[in-house]
Design an enzyme around this catalytic site. Structure first.
Site, PDB file in Angstrom:
ATOM      1  N   ARG A  17       0.810  -1.223   0.089  1.00 35.54           N
ATOM      2  CA  ARG A  17       0.001  -0.063   0.165  1.00 35.54           C
ATOM      3  C   ARG A  17       0.726   1.276   0.071  1.00 35.54           C
ATOM      4  O   ARG A  17       1.098   1.925  -1.094  1.00 35.54           O
ATOM      5  CB  ARG A  17      -1.106   0.031   1.286  1.00 35.54           C
ATOM      6  CG  ARG A  17      -1.995   1.200   1.004  1.00 35.54           C
ATOM      7  CD  ARG A  17      -1.620   2.387   1.452  1.00 35.54           C
ATOM      8  NE  ARG A  17      -1.295   2.629   2.762  1.00 35.54           N
ATOM      9  CZ  ARG A  17      -0.759   3.591   3.231  1.00 35.54           C
ATOM     10  NH1 ARG A  17      -0.632   4.751   2.385  1.00 35.54           N
ATOM     11  NH2 ARG A  17      -0.452   3.601   4.556  1.00 35.54           N
ATOM     12  N   HIS A 209       3.033   4.834  12.755  1.00 37.07           N
ATOM     13  CA  HIS A 209       3.392   4.862  11.532  1.00 37.07           C
ATOM     14  C   HIS A 209       4.707   5.549  11.242  1.00 37.07           C
ATOM     15  O   HIS A 209       4.486   6.861  11.065  1.00 37.07           O
ATOM     16  CB  HIS A 209       2.111   5.068  10.664  1.00 37.07           C
ATOM     17  CG  HIS A 209       2.461   5.019   8.968  1.00 37.07           C
ATOM     18  ND1 HIS A 209       2.014   3.739   8.352  1.00 37.07           N
ATOM     19  CD2 HIS A 209       2.632   5.860   8.299  1.00 37.07           C
ATOM     20  CE1 HIS A 209       2.181   4.240   7.152  1.00 37.07           C
ATOM     21  NE2 HIS A 209       2.909   5.344   7.086  1.00 37.07           N
ATOM     22  N   HIS A 211       8.170   7.174   9.138  1.00 41.65           N
ATOM     23  CA  HIS A 211       8.995   7.221   8.103  1.00 41.65           C
ATOM     24  C   HIS A 211      10.455   7.260   8.159  1.00 41.65           C
ATOM     25  O   HIS A 211      10.769   8.085   9.415  1.00 41.65           O
ATOM     26  CB  HIS A 211       8.414   8.131   6.970  1.00 41.65           C
ATOM     27  CG  HIS A 211       7.152   7.631   6.305  1.00 41.65           C
ATOM     28  ND1 HIS A 211       7.233   7.314   5.009  1.00 41.65           N
ATOM     29  CD2 HIS A 211       5.930   7.153   6.803  1.00 41.65           C
ATOM     30  CE1 HIS A 211       6.148   6.916   4.499  1.00 41.65           C
ATOM     31  NE2 HIS A 211       5.244   6.757   5.533  1.00 41.65           N
ATOM     32  N   CYS A 242       3.650   9.317   0.646  1.00 44.02           N
ATOM     33  CA  CYS A 242       2.518   9.790   0.135  1.00 44.02           C
ATOM     34  C   CYS A 242       2.799  10.766  -0.992  1.00 44.02           C
ATOM     35  O   CYS A 242       3.617  11.755  -0.810  1.00 44.02           O
ATOM     36  CB  CYS A 242       1.836  10.484   1.322  1.00 44.02           C
ATOM     37  SG  CYS A 242       0.538  11.411   0.783  1.00 44.02           S
TER      38      CYS A 242
HETATM   39  N1  COA Z   1     -12.614   5.075  -4.809  1.00 44.49           N
HETATM   40  C1  COA Z   1     -13.032   5.065  -6.241  1.00 44.49           C
HETATM   41  N2  COA Z   1     -13.516   6.273  -6.732  1.00 44.49           N
HETATM   42  C2  COA Z   1     -13.854   7.272  -6.038  1.00 44.49           C
HETATM   43  C3  COA Z   1     -13.757   7.365  -4.601  1.00 44.49           C
HETATM   44  C4  COA Z   1     -13.106   6.083  -4.143  1.00 44.49           C
HETATM   45  N3  COA Z   1     -12.554   5.961  -2.717  1.00 44.49           N
HETATM   46  N4  COA Z   1     -13.925   8.407  -4.091  1.00 44.49           N
HETATM   47  C5  COA Z   1     -14.412   9.008  -5.096  1.00 44.49           C
HETATM   48  N5  COA Z   1     -14.428   8.486  -6.181  1.00 44.49           N
HETATM   49  C6  COA Z   1     -14.739   8.885  -7.649  1.00 44.49           C
HETATM   50  C7  COA Z   1     -16.166   9.450  -7.679  1.00 44.49           C
HETATM   51  O1  COA Z   1     -16.954   8.419  -7.581  1.00 44.49           O
HETATM   52  C8  COA Z   1     -16.173  10.348  -8.609  1.00 44.49           C
HETATM   53  O2  COA Z   1     -16.032   9.489  -9.815  1.00 44.49           O
HETATM   54  P1  COA Z   1     -16.761  10.267 -11.115  1.00 44.49           P
HETATM   55  O3  COA Z   1     -15.886  11.321 -11.572  1.00 44.49           O
HETATM   56  O4  COA Z   1     -16.626   9.070 -12.239  1.00 44.49           O
HETATM   57  O5  COA Z   1     -18.041  10.850 -10.920  1.00 44.49           O
HETATM   58  C9  COA Z   1     -14.816  11.035  -8.538  1.00 44.49           C
HETATM   59  O6  COA Z   1     -13.967   9.912  -7.896  1.00 44.49           O
HETATM   60  C10 COA Z   1     -14.682  12.313  -7.904  1.00 44.49           C
HETATM   61  O7  COA Z   1     -15.307  11.976  -6.772  1.00 44.49           O
HETATM   62  P2  COA Z   1     -15.105  13.155  -5.466  1.00 44.49           P
HETATM   63  O8  COA Z   1     -15.878  12.614  -3.970  1.00 44.49           O
HETATM   64  O9  COA Z   1     -15.305  14.332  -5.901  1.00 44.49           O
HETATM   65  O10 COA Z   1     -13.632  12.738  -5.017  1.00 44.49           O
HETATM   66  P3  COA Z   1     -12.236  13.801  -5.391  1.00 44.49           P
HETATM   67  O11 COA Z   1     -11.904  13.961  -6.489  1.00 44.49           O
HETATM   68  O12 COA Z   1     -12.503  15.091  -4.632  1.00 44.49           O
HETATM   69  O13 COA Z   1     -11.247  12.912  -4.418  1.00 44.49           O
HETATM   70  C11 COA Z   1     -10.552  11.356  -2.824  1.00 44.49           C
HETATM   71  C12 COA Z   1     -11.451  12.718  -3.152  1.00 44.49           C
HETATM   72  C13 COA Z   1     -10.496  11.080  -1.215  1.00 44.49           C
HETATM   73  C14 COA Z   1     -11.263  10.208  -3.274  1.00 44.49           C
HETATM   74  C15 COA Z   1      -9.079  11.352  -3.336  1.00 44.49           C
HETATM   75  O14 COA Z   1      -8.505  12.679  -2.922  1.00 44.49           O
HETATM   76  C16 COA Z   1      -8.301  10.373  -2.914  1.00 44.49           C
HETATM   77  O15 COA Z   1      -8.594   9.018  -3.148  1.00 44.49           O
HETATM   78  N6  COA Z   1      -7.301  10.467  -2.199  1.00 44.49           N
HETATM   79  C17 COA Z   1      -6.311   9.506  -1.575  1.00 44.49           C
HETATM   80  C18 COA Z   1      -5.098   9.813  -1.583  1.00 44.49           C
HETATM   81  C19 COA Z   1      -4.131   8.874  -0.948  1.00 44.49           C
HETATM   82  O16 COA Z   1      -4.528   7.706  -0.863  1.00 44.49           O
HETATM   83  N7  COA Z   1      -3.144   9.276  -0.506  1.00 44.49           N
HETATM   84  C20 COA Z   1      -2.178   8.506   0.194  1.00 44.49           C
HETATM   85  C21 COA Z   1      -2.320   7.767   1.358  1.00 44.49           C
HETATM   86  S1  COA Z   1      -1.885   8.955   2.666  1.00 44.49           S
HETATM   87 ZN    ZN Z   2       3.101   6.180   5.297  1.00 41.90          ZN
END
Ligand code: COA
Ligand code: ZN
Length: 321
Positions: A17, A209, A211, A242
């Site tokens: 991950r 956690h 780093h 990240c």
């Molecule tokens: N899994 C899959 N698709 C997702 C989702 C998820 N968890 N969350 C949102 N989406 C999709 C929505 O369905 C939407 O799809 P569409 O464009 O086809 O309609 C699109 O993404 C936008 O949704 P929204 O709620 O506006 O999300 P966003 O673009 O504002 O992103 C997060 C928010 C939280 C989903 C995104 O920033 C993210 O995944 N961040 C994680 C970062 C990460 O893991 N960092 C490292 C770990 S610390």
């Molecule tokens: Zn980390």
């Protein structure tokens, strides 16, 4: 002397991950599955398999469902996953994960960059998710990023760490992970925060956690151990970071950590030999060298044969009396 005296330490392996999320080249699904299956045989109690993030945000983990469906689950291993929002939790529940590790940052700037929400919006969504998941029998944990500092804001207010911990625990989170996302923590700070967490939330499970971004990963671990912490995330080979935290690099390396714990007399339940075999396959899987050190140097008890010419030196030294 500070020694392990058999104390049980729980390690959660996060390389597939935290490590793979920042790899520039997509690790094929079959290679992810094979590595997780190999890790499952080492005695690790928990593996954070993947993350159910938006595939636009984290394209390298866009195969989360396939990976979960592909792995062979070993009994005694908890298969966890990172989840940033409610949609992620729904996806995780659909593939029957054992644990959901919800994530938000205590830094407003990092939370906006990483999750595109304010901290308040994240916390409210995570609390709601915890309440919803509670009835499914699946364990939740809450990871708080940037607890020890943010690369964009600098020091974060410790009061915010306790405020968000309290809200997520009150919602029903099974535990809290204090995350040093970009290796800004130092040992004195870690010891102080662990003590304060234990004082404020004496019955809550606490994980660290950490780093190794600035070379203090194992020193910070030691400080946490001395302050009473017994749960740690770590990544095979020391991969990790990240993508939305500038300057982020690898986690504390699992095999280096297990090696240190073992020689100090702690118990992890992990077979270090098998873990080192996994670590030695990793450069081939990711296509580059990895930071872990024990896989290269060997264990302190793995002795090297003496060079053949030493017999002559020894003989001459003997003749000299
Ligand atoms: N899994 C899959 N698709 C997702 C989702 C998820 N968890 N969350 C949102 N989406 C999709 C929505 O369905 C939407 O799809 P569409 O464009 O086809 O309609 C699109 O993404 C936008 O949704 P929204 O709620 O506006 O999300 P966003 O673009 O504002 O992103 C997060 C928010 C939280 C989903 C995104 O920033 C993210 O995944 N961040 C994680 C970062 C990460 O893991 N960092 C490292 C770990 S610390
Ligand atoms: Zn980390």
């Amino acid at each position: 002397m500070f020694a392990g005296q058999g104390r049980q330490i729980h390690i959660c392996e996060v390389t597939t991950r935290d490590g793979f999320q920042i790899e520039p080249t997509f690790v094929p699904t079959a290679a992810k599955v094979a590595l997780i299956d190999e890790l499952s045989r080492t005695g690790l109690p928990k593996i954070e398999v993947t993350s159910f993030a938006s595939p636009k945000a984290i394209p390298s983990l866009r195969d989360a469902e396939e990976v979960f469906r592909g792995i062979t689950r070993a009994s005694g291993v908890i298969y966890s996953c990172l989840v940033p929002n409610q949609r992620g939790a729904e996806r995780a529940l659909a593939v029957k994960v054992d644990e959901i590790n919800l994530v938000m940052s205590v830094s407003e700037t990092h939370n906006l960059a990483n999750l595109r929400m304010t901290r308040e919006q994240s916390c409210a969504q995570l609390a709601e998710t915890i309440r919803a998941v509670r009835h499914s029998g699946i364990v939740t944990n809450a990871s708080l990023s940037a607890c020890f500092g943010c690369p964009m804001e600098g020091l974060v207010a410790e009061a915010d760490v306790w405020r968000f911990s309290e809200r997520l625990l009150a919602a029903g989170a099974g535990g809290i992970s204090l995350c040093d996302t970009t290796g800004m923590a130092h040992p004195a700070q870690v010891a102080g925060m662990v003590e304060e967490f234990r004082r404020r939330f004496p019955t809550a499970a606490l994980a660290l956690h950490l780093h190794n971004t600035r070379g203090m990963g194992l020193a910070n671990t030691l400080a946490a151990l001395q302050a009473g912490a017994d749960r740690f995330d770590a990544s095979l080979g020391g991969l990790g970071g990240c993508p939305y935290a500038p300057g982020a690099t690898g986690n504390v390396c699992t095999e280096d950590l297990v090696h240190m714990l073992e020689v100090m007399g702690f118990t992890t339940g992990i077979d270090l030999g098998l873990l080192l075999e996994c670590a030695r396959h990793l450069p081939e899987i990711v296509g580059h060298d990895v930071p872990g050190q024990v896989a290269k140097a060997g264990r302190i008890r793995d002795l090297h044969p003496e060079p053949a010419w030493l017999a002559e030196v020894r003989e001459k030294a003997r003749e000299r009396g």
